[in-house]
Motif scaffolding. Structure first.
Motif, mmCIF file in Angstrom:
data_model
loop_
_atom_site.group_PDB
_atom_site.id
_atom_site.type_symbol
_atom_site.label_atom_id
_atom_site.label_comp_id
_atom_site.label_asym_id
_atom_site.label_seq_id
_atom_site.Cartn_x
_atom_site.Cartn_y
_atom_site.Cartn_z
ATOM 1 N N PRO A 116 0.823 -1.217 0.000
ATOM 2 C CA PRO A 116 0.000 0.000 0.000
ATOM 3 C C PRO A 116 0.855 1.264 0.000
ATOM 4 C CG PRO A 116 -0.892 -1.612 1.527
ATOM 5 C CD PRO A 116 0.430 -2.157 1.051
ATOM 6 N N ASP A 117 0.282 2.347 -0.539
ATOM 7 C CA ASP A 117 1.071 3.552 -0.815
ATOM 8 C C ASP A 117 1.435 4.339 0.445
ATOM 9 O OD1 ASP A 117 -1.212 5.045 -0.106
ATOM 10 O OD2 ASP A 117 -1.943 5.039 -2.176
ATOM 11 N N GLN A 118 2.115 5.458 0.210
ATOM 12 C CA GLN A 118 2.682 6.254 1.298
ATOM 13 C C GLN A 118 1.633 6.951 2.152
ATOM 14 O OE1 GLN A 118 2.814 7.016 -1.913
ATOM 15 N NE2 GLN A 118 2.532 9.213 -2.258
ATOM 16 N N PHE A 119 0.371 6.912 1.726
ATOM 17 C CA PHE A 119 -0.679 7.550 2.507
ATOM 18 C C PHE A 119 -1.090 6.710 3.718
ATOM 19 C CE2 PHE A 119 -1.301 9.180 -1.864
ATOM 20 C CZ PHE A 119 -1.004 10.515 -1.607
ATOM 21 N N VAL A 120 -0.567 5.492 3.813
ATOM 22 C CA VAL A 120 -0.838 4.652 4.977
ATOM 23 C C VAL A 120 0.153 5.018 6.078
ATOM 24 C CG1 VAL A 120 -0.865 2.307 5.891
ATOM 25 C CG2 VAL A 120 -1.789 2.777 3.608
ATOM 26 N N VAL A 121 -0.360 5.699 7.118
ATOM 27 C CA VAL A 121 0.486 6.129 8.238
ATOM 28 C C VAL A 121 -0.277 5.801 9.523
ATOM 29 C CG1 VAL A 121 1.814 8.007 9.284
ATOM 30 C CG2 VAL A 121 1.403 7.994 6.806
ATOM 31 N N ASN A 132 -8.110 6.947 7.506
ATOM 32 C CA ASN A 132 -7.910 6.756 6.065
ATOM 33 C C ASN A 132 -6.910 5.649 5.794
ATOM 34 O OD1 ASN A 132 -8.393 7.754 3.269
ATOM 35 N ND2 ASN A 132 -6.202 8.185 3.349
ATOM 36 N N SER A 133 -5.906 5.522 6.657
ATOM 37 C CA SER A 133 -4.913 4.452 6.503
ATOM 38 C C SER A 133 -5.572 3.089 6.640
ATOM 39 C CB SER A 133 -3.807 4.611 7.549
ATOM 40 O OG SER A 133 -3.111 5.830 7.381
ATOM 41 N N VAL A 134 -6.442 2.950 7.631
ATOM 42 C CA VAL A 134 -7.146 1.683 7.828
ATOM 43 C C VAL A 134 -8.052 1.400 6.634
ATOM 44 C CG1 VAL A 134 -8.784 0.423 9.276
ATOM 45 C CG2 VAL A 134 -7.015 1.854 10.336
ATOM 46 N N LYS A 135 -8.688 2.442 6.104
ATOM 47 C CA LYS A 135 -9.557 2.283 4.929
ATOM 48 C C LYS A 135 -8.762 1.758 3.730
ATOM 49 C CE LYS A 135 -12.617 4.962 1.883
ATOM 50 N NZ LYS A 135 -13.112 6.333 1.556
#
Length: 310
Positions: A116-121, A132-135
């Motif tokens: 998954p991309d860098q938006f997962v924090v 949003n990361s969990v989504k």
């Protein structure tokens, strides 16, 4: 944790997302272009892309089979907007086709993974970013479920630690994740926020496997060689986090302009000697399959026994 003499493998090399050639190419769409369309137009665009990308995934599996590649990292954006209601509705009639593709991968002994991309924090101090990361992670887990991949690190979802100095929060949020995500989740060390020792500690506390990236490690620790003793030590420490050691995954890349350049080179010209003990190696080089082909004469590929399947 020393690697026992009988624990030897032929390392399996993994292809990341697309080929350097035009053999495997996926389609996508921007949010701006999608929102310019009517509801029916949006569904038509997504249906066309999903069907085309599923065919491309099938072609990627065939490509891997022809070229004796046994691990394939699917692109994170293989089904754009699948994390939204419209994408999930468009996907419903395609579910049987995805299941067939997943079963085909299993028949070929081909391991499917995602990054998954860098938006997962997950370690963010913003509740909205965490939600949003969990989504995003749930979307990836749902794709794996549709492909009938096991809920285990065999079908891993790879992420970085995210925001620095937030390891306690990261551990707690991992423990709260739904099973479809948590049972597949693996954490990777990076150049800045979480070095190998730090992410190993998080993995041990959270009960998830660690993916060791030797290039991130040498950049983070400013090392002069992949054969620095800490590389072999971290490879072994990371293996101890895997319930099935034979399923351990590592990453490799080389610096583009110099050994400690964080940018990836086109090919792999330097490998850690300790990676001869790594069962599964994702090749993160710009020229993808050309880099894999260039490693065919690596002595480690000609010794040992094959890594185990699930």
């Amino acid at each position: 944790m020393p690697v026992s003499p009988e624990c030897t493998f032929v390392p399996q090399l993994g292809l990341v997302c697309i080929t350097a050639s035009k053999d495997v190419r996926y389609r996508t769409v921007t949010r701006k272009r999608l929102l310019e369309q009517s509801d029916a137009g949006q569904r038509k665009i997504l249906d066309d892309i999903y069907r085309d990308n599923l065919q491309t995934l099938d072609a990627a599996l065939q490509y891997c089979q022809r070229n004796s590649i046994r691990l394939y990292r699917m692109p994170s954006s293989i089904f754009p907007f699948f994390d939204e209601d419209i994408g999930r509705e468009v996907m419903q009639p395609l579910a049987p086709a995805l299941a067939r593709t997943g079963r085909r991968a299993a028949e070929l002994g081909l391991r499917l993974v995602m990054h998954p991309d860098q938006f997962v924090v997950l370690s963010s101090d913003s509740p909205d970013v965490v939600a949003n990361s969990v989504k995003i992670l749930q979307m990836h887990a749902d794709i794996m479920d549709l492909l009938e991949q096991p809920r285990s690190p065999w079908a891993l979802l790879e992420i970085h630690g995210g925001k620095a100095n937030r390891s306690d929060a990261l551990v707690e949020r991992i423990k709260e994740l739904p099973d479809a995500i948590r049972t597949r989740l693996c954490l990777e060390n990076d150049e800045y926020s979480y070095g190998a020792d730090e992410i190993h500690d998080v993995c041990m506390r959270a009960g998830v496997p660690m993916i060791f990236d030797a290039h991130h490690h040498i950049v983070h620790d400013k090392l002069a060689s992949y054969d620095d003793p800490s590389v072999a030590a971290m490879l072994a420490a990371a293996r101890a986090t895997w319930a099935v050691p034979e399923h351990q995954v590592v990453h490799i890349s080389n610096g583009r302009e110099g050994f400690n350049d964080r940018q990836h080179a086109d090919l792999i010209t330097t490998m850690p000697a300790s990676y001869a003990q790594a069962p599964w190696i994702e090749i993160e080089a710009k020229l993808k399959e050309e880099a894999i082909e260039g490693l065919r004469d690596w002595p480690a590929l000609k010794n040992g026994q094959a890594a185990l399947q699930p």
